[in-house]
Design an enzyme around this catalytic site. Structure first.
Site, PDB file in Angstrom:
ATOM      1  N   ASN A 254      14.000 -30.086 -14.774  1.00  0.00           N
ATOM      2  CA  ASN A 254      14.588 -31.059 -13.847  1.00  0.00           C
ATOM      3  C   ASN A 254      15.499 -30.396 -12.818  1.00  0.00           C
ATOM      4  OD1 ASN A 254      13.553 -33.570 -14.400  1.00  0.00           O
ATOM      5  ND2 ASN A 254      15.105 -34.097 -15.924  1.00  0.00           N
TER       6      ASN A 254
ATOM      7  N   PHE B  38      25.146 -37.527 -18.080  1.00  0.00           N
ATOM      8  CA  PHE B  38      23.716 -37.838 -17.994  1.00  0.00           C
ATOM      9  C   PHE B  38      23.105 -37.097 -16.814  1.00  0.00           C
ATOM     10  CE2 PHE B  38      25.603 -41.381 -20.265  1.00  0.00           C
ATOM     11  CZ  PHE B  38      24.721 -41.525 -21.334  1.00  0.00           C
ATOM     12  N   GLU B  39      21.909 -36.566 -17.041  1.00  0.00           N
ATOM     13  CA  GLU B  39      21.335 -35.683 -16.025  1.00  0.00           C
ATOM     14  C   GLU B  39      21.068 -36.369 -14.694  1.00  0.00           C
ATOM     15  OE1 GLU B  39      17.044 -34.617 -17.350  1.00  0.00           O
ATOM     16  OE2 GLU B  39      18.119 -35.484 -19.027  1.00  0.00           O
ATOM     17  N   ALA B  40      20.846 -37.676 -14.711  1.00  0.00           N
ATOM     18  CA  ALA B  40      20.567 -38.356 -13.442  1.00  0.00           C
ATOM     19  C   ALA B  40      21.800 -38.448 -12.560  1.00  0.00           C
ATOM     20  CB  ALA B  40      20.002 -39.749 -13.701  1.00  0.00           C
TER      21      ALA B  40
END
Lengths: 336, 269, 336, 269
Positions: free
Chosen positions: A131, B55-57
């Site tokens: 990601n 959180f990665e987002a």
């Protein structure tokens, strides 16, 4: 070294030649896809897994059909699943040639049936990244760099098949990875609010949307709501994407439905499961249900309004009611 | 107050409880999707109210009081967040050293804590036509590389614990040689714990190989070894993990994941 | 290769060992400077030229005295001028050893007299960079990278004396510059609004403040106003610096006076000119006026409140009235 | 409406007018501090309402209607901006290709448009003890490198126009050899115009050397060459620049810089 989409020099030249003046960029979604999405394009997909994905744009691409697409994204769910579904139904109408990706599944809603279908039957070319890698590749491109260093995932098998290079850092003498920029031909981005010139105000996580947009040669933006320019520029610190990055702006309420759009609506879990279930059947060989779904919700309608009109109002109200993101309160023009 | 132990619980509930108890209070924990989110929420509701989830987002330090997130990028991760940009910012913070723990899952693991979440099949020859294609790295490999330490959650089955895994998605101690991570250019210390449906495992300091630390209720060192596709280090001081309490199980079932999105998911045998 | 401040490995280790829990970080400015600013430190200076510079912190450093400082900044005016003035008056009390900089002057208010004084008398070591270079060096450090590539200023003479390296890009085969990260020992940052844990909301241009802060080992933040945590986290998209980057938070109204602070006050042009005029005299050999200024406004007071108390109220009202930035409207706690 | 030419104006006013007229409408212009800000504002008020200013401190596309900014980072640059982050973002946009023109000044220039704003003296030997230390690059060198084209403003004096300058802060055409910029790794096309107190100059396509395009009122090709420390290319078609209009001078004096922050600054002879 090969580049998919544009090379850094081509991307710079394309932008240098572009008209960056502030002009009304509204058009129909049909016209925007006709103009900016071509066979063979590298497509940068905004959003994250099933949140704020550019579903309306993807549906329109499916209606029009495109061949040999390259999909680039960090983590995605519905957008590539819809495209893969179209390919599963009729590869002569729409086809994916390659994916540069970090994750393709649906988190709580399960794995992606059609990722398995495409890959286990070797129907697409794969390039795996993390990601952060994909996000940083878009970032490098968005800031005009041919590459950006990164410390992860050094030591992984990804490095054996993707285009990252490991060098010795000239300052620390330790190994470090260099990620090549990713300049898609077109970026597909859905946001909550935009103005007619293309300024966008994203609420909640930005994901990698600003970077994907500024990395690409052309950018299509759909928004749940067009707001006034004066309202947008009243809070310049909140503008997530400046107007000159954007080529087309289309107001499409529910443009990321059935996914989650922060401040607008939560997931329509029921519809996602329905669609995903049909994809799983298709993977196992039974494509009839999936074909029916596409005929009803995509090919059988002109646009997103007609798509959501087929859903029960109570379901729409439910996903609006359970949305915990902060509600939007921007002033906007009411046009009839 | 006397502690009441739960009379029945599922393997996933056990894993959530074990994961929760492994998290120290007041640490920054980068949460992978699924059971890690449930475990962090449980820890916050019990001994770790000061745990800071990332959180990665993009969301950093939100209150997880608006329902269990169904995605690490959904609206429920953003309520009263202390920072909220995007994926680059989340991973940049991690690379800088802000994240004490990464909390991730995987489909396959080797003795050195390397994880596979990309594909089953032959690599690199079969990469373009995998036997089973998995979802891919997502942010797990980034967390495994750059969080200061990693906590791994796994279903404990022999086919998932292999001396050699199909594909290294998320680096653990790599080949286990001295300073292998440092030599590869990585910054974090690597795997701290592996929490499975049968045991809590750590890693031997010298060999970097997986070591049994505690058996979960109903398991023995032998039953754990039998369910593991490679030889574990089994020291003499393996302990029995304290079973879940009634309160922990109640919180999971009634408050955190009442619909069973992650906890009730059937483990494929 | 040498590093000033921390090397990338030292900076990572320092942060990994740090307590990152959410706790009340209020303390007096005096205590913060005592704790976090040491002789020989590399100091990252926030703000831009004379806007939102950490003047209150700099005044306190001058009061306490520090030796052999290394100053790192992109474009700065008052902050280094004040430090240089202290050195011109008494180098045994405060001294600057080295500057890593892009620009040191006052734009409309003129050049920096004391930059000329320090350099033309060879009293400091210089390392010149561009604004983007210094900003990108802090950025590389703030995101945990040992270096970041940059395309400017390739071809300039800066490359002959600074630590940048030019390599052949392994992807494009064209030359590209690599900038080494800059990890100051301490960052000095003034913002409009912060909460007691250290979350900061910057209004107007961010300059390079978030990057400098996250690059440094320790960070002192002064704010014009402490606001409630609940108010801060109501708009998470507007948080410019997350709490765990910050070590000390001090409410100091007018903490960047006489510079401009967006939404709070414009420049106090009159005071800047007065101070700059005395610096110019000092450069030419007459330090008496400058010494008087320091005795009156810095050494003769305990803090910024006592500094601004010596200015006419009408002058303060004037710079508040002419400030065109958007006024702040956050809820805040009233404490007596 | 008949155009009225101004009867008197200063060299700085002339430079502002010439700078303004050089800017095409609807282009993105990265504004250096000082006279470039004045010229952009004048252009916006006359032929270029669609010019989009970018300021290095972070503001993109603001309305310049809140008074003349005294700094490229002050509050007056931010009113109704279309993007507002910080220095990295402004220069990143530039490196990507969003800025059509960079508009900068300098203290010393060579025939290839290379600029010095760092130091006077010997380099590299005298770098740590310059004869005169100048403020430094600021963002000028970044604009000169990565804007698509550069417009340079200079006071026209022989000592500022030198075949060899003390220090190259902002790259022009470097040594003037074919594709010198491209070979150095730069992305922008380089200097487009040099606007001085005496002339408008461009660059010869073949040799990349400075070329006289137009003389300002009161100047001749000879007077310009006499004030230049190196030989200019003087083609046969040099034109006389149209003098400032009454309206342009009025706008500068009454509306844009009534206090004369930048325009009234005395040029040191």
């Amino acid at each position: 070294m090969y580049w998919t989409g544009l090379s850094p020099d081509e991307a710079r030249q394309y932008l240098a030649n572009k008209d960056k003046s502030k002009k009304d960029k509204r058009m129909t979604l049909k016209a925007a896809v006709e103009k900016f999405v071509n066979d063979g394009d590298n497509i940068g997909i905004g959003g994250f897994v099933n949140a704020r994905q550019p579903i309306a744009i993807v549906h329109e691409i499916i209606r029009q059909g495109r061949k040999d697409l390259i999909l680039s994204f960090q983590s995605a769910g519905l957008a590539p699943e819809y495209l893969a579904g179209a390919m599963a139904i009729d590869p002569d109408h729409l086809s994916i040639k390659r994916m540069e990706l970090a994750y393709f599944a649906h988190e709580a809603f399960g794995i992606s049936p059609l990722l398995r279908y495409l890959t286990e039957n070797s129907l697409v070319e794969l390039e795996d990244w993390s990601n952060y890698n994909m996000s940083a590749r878009f970032k490098a491109a968005s800031i005009g760099l041919p590459f950006i260093p990164c410390r992860s995932p050094l030591g992984s098998d990804m490095l054996q098949t993707n285009r990252a290079k490991v060098i010795t850092c000239p300052f620390t003498e330790r190994p470090i990875m260099l990620l090549p920029a990713s300049h898609p031909n077109v970026a597909l981005i859905h946001v909550q609010e935009a103005d007619i010139y293309g300024n966008c105000r994203i609420q909640g996580p930005l994901y990698t949307c600003p970077e994907i947009a500024m990395a690409a040669a052309n950018i299509i933006v759909t928004c749940d709501r067009l707001i006034e320019y004066d309202e947008m520029t009243r809070y310049p610190n909140r503008i997530s994407l400046p107007y000159f990055a954007v080529d087309a702006v289309i107001e499409v309420p529910f443009g990321s439905y059935p996914g989650n759009c922060n401040g607008i609506h939560y997931f329509d879990e029921q519809h996602i499961q329905e669609f995903r279930g049909l994809c799983e059947k298709a993977r196992k060989g039974d494509k009839a249900g999936l074909k029916e779904y596409y005929d009803k919700y995509i090919f059988g309608v002109k646009n997103t309004t007609e798509f959501v009109n087929q859903l029960p109002l109570s379901q729409i109200q439910h996903v609006q009611k359970i949305e915990p993101g902060i509600r939007l309160d921007a002033g906007f023009t009411v046009l009839e | 107050m006397k502690k009441e132990y739960a009379k029945n619980f599922t393997p996933q509930e056990m894993i959530v409880v074990a994961g929760s108890r492994t998290l120290p209070d007041k640490k920054v924990v980068f949460a992978g999707t699924g059971l890690p989110m449930v475990a962090i929420t449980l820890a916050q509701l019990t001994h770790g109210p000061g745990i800071v989830p990332v959180f990665e987002a993009g969301a950093v330090g939100p209150e997880l009081s608006r329902g269990l997130p169904l995605s690490v990028g959904d609206s429920r991760t953003t309520y009263k967040a202390n920072y909220l940009l995007g994926l680059n910012s989340a991973f940049e913070l991690t690379q800088r050293g802000y994240c004490d723990f990464g909390f991730i899952g995987g489909a396959e693991i080797d003795p050195y804590g390397n994880l596979n979440s990309t594909m089953m099949g032959t690599f690199p020859d079969g990469y373009q036509k995998p036997k089973v294609r998995l979802p891919g790295s997502g942010g797990a490999s980034d967390m495994a590389c750059s969080c200061e330490q990693t906590i791994i959650i796994m279903v404990h089955e022999p086919r998932r614990f292999n001396e050699k895994i199909s594909y290294v998605t998320s680096p653990g101690f790599l080949d286990g040689s001295p300073n292998a991570r440092q030599k590869a250019g990585l910054v974090g210390k690597g795997p701290y714990r592996v929490i499975t449906t049968k045991a809590i495992l750590g890693f031997d300091e010298e060999t970097s190989r997986m070591k049994l630390l505690a058996t979960l209720p109903g398991e023995t060192p032998k039953s754990v070894q039998d369910a593991t596709g490679f030889e574990l280090i089994i020291p003499s001081d393996v302990i029995e993990f304290e079973p879940p309490t009634e309160e922990e199980i109640r919180l999971i079932r009634e408050q955190i994941d009442p619909k069973g999105y992650f906890v009730a998911k059937k483990i494929k045998e």
